[in-house]
Design an enzyme around this catalytic site. Structure first.
Site, short mmCIF file in Angstrom:
data_model
loop_
_atom_site.label_atom_id
_atom_site.label_comp_id
_atom_site.label_asym_id
_atom_site.label_seq_id
_atom_site.Cartn_x
_atom_site.Cartn_y
_atom_site.Cartn_z
N GLU A 145 44.19 47.93 128.29
CA GLU A 145 44.64 49.39 128.42
C GLU A 145 43.42 50.13 127.92
O GLU A 145 43.38 50.59 126.58
CB GLU A 145 45.85 49.74 127.51
CG GLU A 145 46.43 51.24 127.90
CD GLU A 145 46.00 52.47 126.71
OE1 GLU A 145 46.26 53.31 126.83
OE2 GLU A 145 45.76 51.95 125.49
N ASP A 176 55.21 57.11 117.14
CA ASP A 176 54.33 57.06 118.36
C ASP A 176 54.99 55.98 119.41
O ASP A 176 54.32 55.50 120.09
CB ASP A 176 52.72 56.94 118.16
CG ASP A 176 51.91 56.86 119.07
OD1 ASP A 176 52.19 57.63 120.13
OD2 ASP A 176 51.00 56.37 119.26
N ASP A 191 46.89 47.19 123.69
CA ASP A 191 46.84 48.62 123.54
C ASP A 191 45.33 48.88 123.06
O ASP A 191 44.82 48.68 122.06
CB ASP A 191 47.75 48.81 122.58
CG ASP A 191 48.21 50.41 122.16
OD1 ASP A 191 48.25 50.99 123.55
OD2 ASP A 191 47.85 50.96 121.20
#
Ligand code: GLC
Ligand code: GLC
Length: 658
Positions: free
Chosen positions: A336, A151, A294
């Site tokens: 985020e 990813d 994240d």
């Protein structure tokens, strides 16, 4: 005695008991007296808050105080090991906590492997970063990760070692120091919602160790996964349906919000919080000044909910925040949260994340570009741009991720837009399924059930440059370049930290080569993650090239931004331009006042002089891009996709007729 008093008393008691023990260990390990003093001051300052948060999260656990003590030891160790240059940074940032509000701030983001190959080679690019004016450099995930699909590095196998293809921790720290020497803050990810299935914790869980099985969410059958999935959103529906993965080796279902090899961590286990806190402090000591948190939305789960944006997620981030104030105070958190705007805002406060991506502005700029109308943009930002003091937006146009249409349905209806139909239109427009579109994008994660999708593609390709170049049409090329500059003009002036997705400054187009690589083929985001285009980089000073035209104009705008006191911090007022295609706002600070207007259509647009005068009475205007005083004859005309940064000059009678 109320609950608050009780917690305060408990906190004080706990600290009085724990601190001497931590001090003994600190000193035995050779910690210096003055370092202890600084640590004690900060612990004392943050303790009540940290304790209060942890009590709510973990106070019911039988071993709560054990974890608390271990956490304090870890923070003290981390502070003891922190390099001298970082401790200096800590003091400097604490003395000037608003440093990141400056109009001189400019962010950039890149993949080390795609940009320079290795960390060591990135040193050679520092002059380029300075030429651009970067003060903030986000290196995409660079820690150890599985070979093949990881990813894009967001499946971390070891938070303490750099991916061996890129370099070493020592090289990372050296780079951080070199960057800070040049006034550039290093930004790295804290991928804390999950680890890769190759992380040591996951391996131990796979080997049957119950201690590490409790680090994750493992289920022996479908009962719980089915129950959870009734209310979960699918994040990567084309990769795998649902949010769980069956592991043959374990005979278990594992919670995997993203890819099957990304195992969600179980933060209801205090050992997970503590282990991840230690990883966070390690990353801080590598020289990170801004930590990108994240996927914050997903870190806490509760049955019967969407398992996104739950209250405990905020408590966990706040507890990390308190810890970093103690042991790495120079470091800021960047949120985020690519979710509904009402939820995005909840992560932003000095006690949680001081800065945050602004996905709403990003999405609505593309929305306005597609519709040529600014009503949804203006209406949404009017009430949603303001942040608490001491916080800032990170304004971006493209990132390594897809574009999702995260605007509020109520905002859309308010301006007579049907939100559902509109999202379909926007997807169709940007993936080239809409006749007459200038954009060349690729769908991402189209959900076969709901028809939902997001959009991949580089800034230049989505703004029309790819099609224009294919058609060899000079007018279309001009328009595409102007769109690219228009969007940048907004993020450079609207308030907050502008963030460039490096490559965009050179007009980088989509790269379709990813479909030939098995590890990337299923993830269309790779279309906008190309290798650095060296030829374009070489052309950047040549105004006869497309790259040179974009780079030159952008460099000019960046320099302009940095010179305007009015662009300090994020105070911004949206104005009613009286023209559906013109987006306008006012910025003012330190005695300077700017009126900024942007034309989102490919036709010339007029703005009434009376409107301008309303926002700058008794003044003349200087257009900062051209440096010329503006003679407005009743109306101001903006050419296709043009923007003006108007400085209102006090004292000089305005040139508009009354
Ligand atoms: C974040 C990243 C994205 C990644 C996901 C899972 O949203 O930006 O690239 O896929 O988290 O870590
Ligand atoms: C979803 C998530 C976001 C992530 C993205 C990756 O939108 O909310 O966190 O970056 O998926 O595609």
């Amino acid at each position: 005695m109320d609950e608050g008093d009780r917690t305060r008393r408990q906190a004080a008691k706990a600290l009085a008991r724990l601190l001497p023990r931590v001090q003994t260990t600190f000193q035995a390990a050779g910690g210096a007296a003055q370092d202890w003093q600084a640590f004690e001051t900060r612990v004392t300052r943050e303790w009540e808050r940290l304790f209060g948060l942890l009590v709510v999260l973990y106070g019911q656990q039988y071993d709560f105080f054990y974890h608390l003590e271990e956490l304090l030891h870890a923070a003290a160790r981390s502070w003891r090991d922190r390099a001298g240059w970082l401790k200096q940074r800590d003091a400097a940032r604490e003395a000037n906590p608003d440093w990141f509000q400056s109009q001189t701030m400019l962010g950039g983001v890149l993949y080390v492997d795609l940009f320079s190959g290795t960390l060591a080679a990135l040193h050679d690019a520092i002059p380029y970063f300075k030429e651009l004016g970067l003060t903030y450099l986000h290196l995409m995930p660079l820690f150890a990760a599985p070979e093949g699909n990881s990813d894009g590095g967001y499946a971390v196998s070891d938070f303490r070692s750099v991916n061996s293809h890129l370099g070493t921790i020592r090289e990372l720290t050296a780079l951080a120091e070199a960057l800070q020497h040049e006034g550039i803050s290093l930004v790295l990810d804290f991928v804390f919602n999950h680890t890769s299935d190759e992380h040591e914790w996951a391996r131990r869980a796979q080997a049957g160790d119950p201690e590490y099985q409790d680090f994750y969410f493992l289920f022996p059958d479908r009962a719980m996964p089915d129950a959870y999935e009734r209310t979960l959103r699918e994040i990567f529906p084309t990769v795998r349906r649902g949010s769980f993965t069956f592991r043959e080796d374990l005979g278990c279902w594992v919670w995997t919000t993203f890819n099957s090899f990304q195992w969600d961590l179980n933060y209801s286990n205090p050992a997970v919080f503590r282990a991840m806190a230690e990883e966070m402090l390690f990353i801080a000591n590598a020289g990170v000044e801004i930590l990108r948190l994240d996927a914050v939305a997903f870190i806490w789960k509760r049955l019967g909910t969407s398992c996104e944006n739950l209250p405990e997620a905020h408590l966990i981030i706040q507890a990390f925040n308190a810890l970093s104030r103690i042991a790495a105070p120079a470091m800021l958190f960047k949120s985020e949260a690519i979710v509904h705007p009402d939820d995005v805002i909840k992560y932003i406060s000095p006690q949680e994340c001081q800065i945050s991506y602004n996905p709403l502005l990003m999405a609505l700029l593309w929305e306005a570009l597609a519709t040529r109308e600014v009503k949804l943009l203006a209406h949404s930002l009017h009430s949603r741009f303001q942040l608490p003091r001491g916080c800032a937006w990170v304004n971006y146009l493209r990132s390594h991720d897809d574009i999702g249409w995260t605007f509020d349905d109520g905002d859309a209806r308010y301006v007579w837009i049907d939100p559902h139909g509109h999202r379909h239109f926007l997807n169709a427009f940007y993936i080239g399924r809409f006749g007459g579109s200038f954009a060349q994008g690729v769908p991402f994660q189209e959900n076969p059930d709901t028809g939902d999708a997001r959009v991949s593609g580089t800034l230049a390709s989505l703004a029309g440059l790819e099609r224009a170049l294919q058609a060899g049409n000079p007018e279309q090329i001009d328009l595409a370049i102007q769109r690219i500059l228009l969007l940048h003009s907004v993020i450079l002036s609207i308030g907050g930290i502008p963030l460039l997705y490096l490559g965009d400054e050179l007009g980088t187009l989509n790269d379709y080569g990813y479909v030939a690589e098995p590890a990337k083929a299923d993830d269309s985001r790779w279309v906008h993650r190309p290798r650095l285009n060296r030829a374009a980089l070489e052309q950047r000073h040549d105004p006869t090239t497309v790259a040179g035209r974009i780079f030159g104009s952008l460099a000019h705008l960046i320099a302009l931004r940095k010179a305007q006191p009015a662009l300090y911090d994020g105070d911004m007022e949206v104005i009613m331009t009286g023209n559906p295609h013109l987006f306008g706002y006012i910025r003012h600070h330190a005695g300077q006042r700017l009126l900024i207007i942007a034309n989102f259509s490919e036709h010339p647009q007029l703005i009434d002089g009376n409107v301008l005068r309303m926002y700058g009475p008794g003044t003349a205007f200087v257009e900062l891009n051209t440096g010329t005083e503006l003679a407005v004859d009743g109306v101001l005309t903006l050419d296709p996709y043009r923007f003006v940064w108007l400085e209102t000059v006090a004292g000089v009678p305005h040139t508009l007729p009354s």
